[in-house]
Design an enzyme around this catalytic site. Structure first.
Site, PDB file in Angstrom:
ATOM      1  N   LYS A 177       0.908  -1.283  -0.290  1.00 35.37           N
ATOM      2  CA  LYS A 177      -0.261   0.233   0.156  1.00 35.37           C
ATOM      3  C   LYS A 177       1.222   1.415   0.342  1.00 35.37           C
ATOM      4  O   LYS A 177       1.384   1.841   1.161  1.00 35.37           O
ATOM      5  CB  LYS A 177      -0.736   0.384   1.605  1.00 35.37           C
ATOM      6  CG  LYS A 177      -2.369   1.541   1.590  1.00 35.37           C
ATOM      7  CD  LYS A 177      -2.734   1.949   2.251  1.00 35.37           C
ATOM      8  CE  LYS A 177      -2.136   3.453   3.437  1.00 35.37           C
ATOM      9  NZ  LYS A 177      -1.911   4.135   1.891  1.00 35.37           N
ATOM     10  N   THR A 234       1.263   6.826  13.343  1.00 29.74           N
ATOM     11  CA  THR A 234       0.546   5.873  12.778  1.00 29.74           C
ATOM     12  C   THR A 234       1.631   4.547  13.217  1.00 29.74           C
ATOM     13  O   THR A 234       1.109   4.196  13.424  1.00 29.74           O
ATOM     14  CB  THR A 234       1.194   5.598  10.966  1.00 29.74           C
ATOM     15  OG1 THR A 234       0.600   8.177  11.051  1.00 29.74           O
ATOM     16  CG2 THR A 234      -0.031   5.050  10.346  1.00 29.74           C
ATOM     17  N   GLU A 252       9.680   1.542  10.503  1.00 30.26           N
ATOM     18  CA  GLU A 252      10.677   3.153  10.560  1.00 30.26           C
ATOM     19  C   GLU A 252       9.952   3.866  10.712  1.00 30.26           C
ATOM     20  O   GLU A 252       8.733   4.569   9.689  1.00 30.26           O
ATOM     21  CB  GLU A 252      10.998   2.725   8.665  1.00 30.26           C
ATOM     22  CG  GLU A 252      11.906   1.110   8.537  1.00 30.26           C
ATOM     23  CD  GLU A 252      13.246   0.761   9.540  1.00 30.26           C
ATOM     24  OE1 GLU A 252      13.452   1.958  10.066  1.00 30.26           O
ATOM     25  OE2 GLU A 252      13.244  -0.426   9.475  1.00 30.26           O
ATOM     26  N   CYS A 286      13.158  11.451   6.326  1.00 31.89           N
ATOM     27  CA  CYS A 286      13.129  10.315   7.019  1.00 31.89           C
ATOM     28  C   CYS A 286      15.009  11.260   8.494  1.00 31.89           C
ATOM     29  O   CYS A 286      14.772  11.664   8.987  1.00 31.89           O
ATOM     30  CB  CYS A 286      12.944   9.557   8.187  1.00 31.89           C
ATOM     31  SG  CYS A 286      13.814   8.060   6.721  1.00 31.89           S
ATOM     32  N   GLU A 389       8.855  16.636  15.113  1.00 30.05           N
ATOM     33  CA  GLU A 389       9.535  16.093  14.048  1.00 30.05           C
ATOM     34  C   GLU A 389       8.243  16.668  13.222  1.00 30.05           C
ATOM     35  O   GLU A 389       7.774  17.148  13.043  1.00 30.05           O
ATOM     36  CB  GLU A 389       9.620  14.780  13.825  1.00 30.05           C
ATOM     37  CG  GLU A 389       9.355  14.406  11.702  1.00 30.05           C
ATOM     38  CD  GLU A 389       9.844  13.279  11.368  1.00 30.05           C
ATOM     39  OE1 GLU A 389       8.729  12.676  11.518  1.00 30.05           O
ATOM     40  OE2 GLU A 389      10.090  12.782  10.397  1.00 30.05           O
TER      41      GLU A 389
HETATM   42  P1  NAD Z   1       2.116   8.283   7.617  1.00 29.09           P
HETATM   43  O1  NAD Z   1       2.318   7.776   9.135  1.00 29.09           O
HETATM   44  O2  NAD Z   1       1.482   9.440   8.012  1.00 29.09           O
HETATM   45  O3  NAD Z   1       1.600   7.342   6.188  1.00 29.09           O
HETATM   46  C1  NAD Z   1       2.378   6.355   6.027  1.00 29.09           C
HETATM   47  C2  NAD Z   1       1.701   5.450   5.552  1.00 29.09           C
HETATM   48  O4  NAD Z   1       0.452   4.651   6.260  1.00 29.09           O
HETATM   49  C3  NAD Z   1       0.562   5.757   4.503  1.00 29.09           C
HETATM   50  O5  NAD Z   1       0.919   4.897   3.414  1.00 29.09           O
HETATM   51  C4  NAD Z   1      -0.674   5.611   5.027  1.00 29.09           C
HETATM   52  O6  NAD Z   1      -1.690   5.736   4.569  1.00 29.09           O
HETATM   53  C5  NAD Z   1      -0.296   4.778   5.882  1.00 29.09           C
HETATM   54  N1  NAD Z   1      -1.223   4.621   7.083  1.00 29.09           N
HETATM   55  C6  NAD Z   1      -2.134   6.187   7.732  1.00 29.09           C
HETATM   56  N2  NAD Z   1      -2.606   5.892   8.940  1.00 29.09           N
HETATM   57  C7  NAD Z   1      -2.718   4.239   9.533  1.00 29.09           C
HETATM   58  C8  NAD Z   1      -2.939   2.686  10.120  1.00 29.09           C
HETATM   59  N3  NAD Z   1      -4.231   3.610  10.863  1.00 29.09           N
HETATM   60  N4  NAD Z   1      -3.420   2.201   9.739  1.00 29.09           N
HETATM   61  C9  NAD Z   1      -2.016   1.451   8.504  1.00 29.09           C
HETATM   62  N5  NAD Z   1      -1.654   2.181   8.482  1.00 29.09           N
HETATM   63  C10 NAD Z   1      -1.713   3.762   8.189  1.00 29.09           C
HETATM   64  O7  NAD Z   1       3.353   9.191   7.550  1.00 29.09           O
HETATM   65  P2  NAD Z   1       3.838  10.299   6.499  1.00 29.09           P
HETATM   66  O8  NAD Z   1       3.205  11.300   6.051  1.00 29.09           O
HETATM   67  O9  NAD Z   1       3.718   9.012   4.771  1.00 29.09           O
HETATM   68  O10 NAD Z   1       5.189  10.206   6.316  1.00 29.09           O
HETATM   69  C11 NAD Z   1       6.505  10.719   6.384  1.00 29.09           C
HETATM   70  C12 NAD Z   1       6.906  10.284   8.115  1.00 29.09           C
HETATM   71  O11 NAD Z   1       7.177   9.190   7.279  1.00 29.09           O
HETATM   72  C13 NAD Z   1       7.409  10.782   8.438  1.00 29.09           C
HETATM   73  O12 NAD Z   1       7.288  10.654  10.243  1.00 29.09           O
HETATM   74  C14 NAD Z   1       8.620  10.219   8.474  1.00 29.09           C
HETATM   75  O13 NAD Z   1       9.777  10.627   9.293  1.00 29.09           O
HETATM   76  C15 NAD Z   1       8.195   9.106   8.732  1.00 29.09           C
HETATM   77  N6  NAD Z   1       9.405   8.249   7.720  1.00 29.09           N
HETATM   78  C16 NAD Z   1      10.272   7.268   8.178  1.00 29.09           C
HETATM   79  C17 NAD Z   1      11.037   6.716   7.294  1.00 29.09           C
HETATM   80  C18 NAD Z   1      11.939   5.543   8.113  1.00 29.09           C
HETATM   81  O14 NAD Z   1      13.288   5.268   7.217  1.00 29.09           O
HETATM   82  N7  NAD Z   1      12.683   6.064   9.012  1.00 29.09           N
HETATM   83  C19 NAD Z   1      11.476   7.113   5.995  1.00 29.09           C
HETATM   84  C20 NAD Z   1      11.033   7.249   5.631  1.00 29.09           C
HETATM   85  C21 NAD Z   1      10.215   8.489   6.027  1.00 29.09           C
END
Ligand code: NAD
Length: 485
Positions: A177, A234, A252, A286, A389
């Site tokens: 997804k 999340t 992650e 990130c 963040e």
């Molecule tokens: P997000 O947590 O809003 O969404 C991530 C994914 O989770 C999306 O596909 C979203 O649709 C899905 N999601 C949302 N609610 C959910 C639920 N209840 N159950 C399952 N899936 C759900 O994050 P974002 O805004 O898309 O991305 C930014 C964040 O990602 C930042 O915090 C960034 O630091 C982090 N990030 C971490 C890494 C890493 O490797 N540690 C890499 C890239 C981004």
């Protein structure tokens, strides 16, 4: 492929299909603020179809030899590489990132993810243990079944392929997804998988929102492995959904990464590296170093030169070849950045650069979500701006006096994803790196990645490690077979 108002489709059982509900969401181009395609608003019913397909495909796929799976993954890599320009353009339009960054970083790294795991599975070893002349044990690593792979919007193809490649390389089938904000490159990837001859049902991609599709994946009892990358809030929901079902989970999550510059650093390298680590992809990586700490004797010189260099970044249309800084991914994220700019000033910070949208977007991008690279100084170390963040082109710069002090500052946040240390003193580099609570510490560099090393975060930045051997282990179930002598 024509992308304007294109209706993106799910990819289930080797076919492109509409969501069962027939509902779609607008996919907005960040640089213009206008819809340019539509993304399926899928739900539980679509995940049910994907599970049926993945379960059926697992029977044959898990029995294929490593050489056969390797061959298919290499073919996928070759096809992405062949279509690199198409992928880069799609990624730039979808995310708002400069096309040069998509072309040189995201898409080539997606190619490498497939190549790396395609070849890694040809060189794995199995452990064996002799037990005091009584028995002989060996460890069989078997694919776990269906893997649920959920990814964010900032590096969409790179992060999704980082999960898909190891999951299917070792014989699992997958339901992926992508973020609903950036679905386009995952859609193109399905085209490539079809052309490569990946058997139906091995990779299924279901588009839609987190609450509808993501939650249906984490709640499904037949999806036993979950690899999630996204925000910490999340991640907690994902952990809560998976715990009662005893799923194998890797998380992650977010970061608030320290970037530490000692007075003995090569200042040219430290400034160039810090500009990259602060503002690459508009600060939406990130691993970006969003808190810079500079040793007092060079603090003023560093700030002046850092601001001078950051102010030379060219902001503008992501599709313009000369652009260094593109658009923020959506309005909500832009509003979040603005919120923190206000907060930083209330907390005593001074805006030394930026702090507002850039002046002159062109006609095409005049309603896009742009924000200038922003440098904030004079903030207390422990304020919210320095702890939470932001995930945008915003960095704080703070002076420090000693190693002990800066290690304390670096570690005094909930997160622990990555860090950079700039020094020419080898002993100090090792000493400081060892004491920083972060999954990765870069010394005199940033974002240098070797796919063999463990990747992940400490504390609120996540659980588990991806990359190389760790990923191969994560996506397999170790079984001990004990044979009496
Ligand atoms: P997000 O947590 O809003 O969404 C991530 C994914 O989770 C999306 O596909 C979203 O649709 C899905 N999601 C949302 N609610 C959910 C639920 N209840 N159950 C399952 N899936 C759900 O994050 P974002 O805004 O898309 O991305 C930014 C964040 O990602 C930042 O915090 C960034 O630091 C982090 N990030 C971490 C890494 C890493 O490797 N540690 C890499 C890239 C981004």
């Amino acid at each position: 492929m024509q992308t304007k108002f294109l209706k993106i489709q799910n990819f289930i059982n080797g076919k492109f299909v509409e969501p069962v509900s027939r509902r779609f969401l607008d996919n907005i181009e960040p640089a213009t603020g206008k819809p340019y395609s539509q993304v399926p608003d899928s739900g539980k019913e679509d995940i049910e179809l994907a599970v049926t397909a993945a379960e059926k495909a697992f029977i044959d796929w898990s029995k294929k030899s490593a050489a056969e799976r390797s061959h298919l993954l290499l073919r996928i890599a070759d096809l992405i590489e062949r279509d690199l320009e198409k992928f880069a353009r799609a990624e730039s339009i979808d995310t708002g990132k400069p096309i040069t960054l998509a072309r040189t970083l995201d898409i080539p790294r997606a190619v490498w993810n497939f190549r790396f795991f395609a070849t890694a599975i040809l060189h794995t070893e199995n452990e064996a243990h002799l037990t005091d002349g009584v028995a002989f044990n060996y460890t069989l690593r078997q694919p776990r079944g269906i893997a649920g792979l959920i990814s964010p919007w900032n590096l969409p193809l790179y992060l999704l392929s980082w999960k898909i490649a190891p999951a299917i390389a070792v014989g699992n089938t997958a339901i992926a997804k992508p973020s609903e904000l950036t679905p386009m490159t995952a859609f193109l990837l399905c085209d490539v998988c079809q052309e490569a001859g990946l058997p139906a049902g091995v990779l299924n991609v279901v588009h839609g929102t987190g609450p509808n599709v993501g939650a249906a994946i984490t709640a499904h009892p037949k999806i036993t492995t979950i690899s999630f990358t996204g925000g910490t809030v999340t991640g907690r929901k994902v952990a809560e959904a998976c715990a009662p079902l005893f799923k194998n989970v890797s998380l992650e999550l977010g970061g608030k990464n320290p970037n530490i510059v000692f007075a003995d650093a090569d200042l040219d390298a430290a400034i160039a590296g810090s500009v990259r680590s602060s503002f690459a992809n508009q600060g939406q990586v990130c691993l970006c170093g969003s808190r810079i700490f500079v040793e007092k004797p060079i603090y003023k010189q560093f700030v002046d030169r850092f601001i001078d260099k950051a102010s030379q970044l060219k902001q503008g249309d992501p599709l313009d070849e000369k652009t260094d800084q593109g658009a923020i991914v959506n309005k909500a994220q832009l509003d979040k950045v603005k919120f923190y700019i206000d907060l930083a000033q209330k907390e005593g910070g001074k805006i030394a650069l930026g702090g507002k949208p850039p002046e002159s977007p062109n006609e095409r991008t005049k309603e896009g979500y742009f924000f200038a690279p922003t440098v904030i100084v004079d903030l207390p170390v422990a304020c919210r701006t320095n702890r939470e963040e932001i995930f945008g082109p915003v960095v704080t710069v703070t002076p420090f006096e000693s190693e002990d002090e800066v290690i304390r500052y670096a570690n005094d946040v909930d997160y622990g994803l990555s860090s950079s240390v700039w020094t020419q003193n080898l002993g100090r580099a090792h000493r400081v790196a060892e004491q920083i609570h972060a999954g990765t510490v870069w010394v005199n560099c940033w974002l240098v990645r070797d796919l063999r090393v463990p990747f992940g975060g400490m504390k609120a930045s996540g659980v588990g490690r991806e990359g190389g051997v760790e990923a191969l282990k994560f996506f397999t179930e170790p079984k001990n077979i004990c044979i009496a002598k």
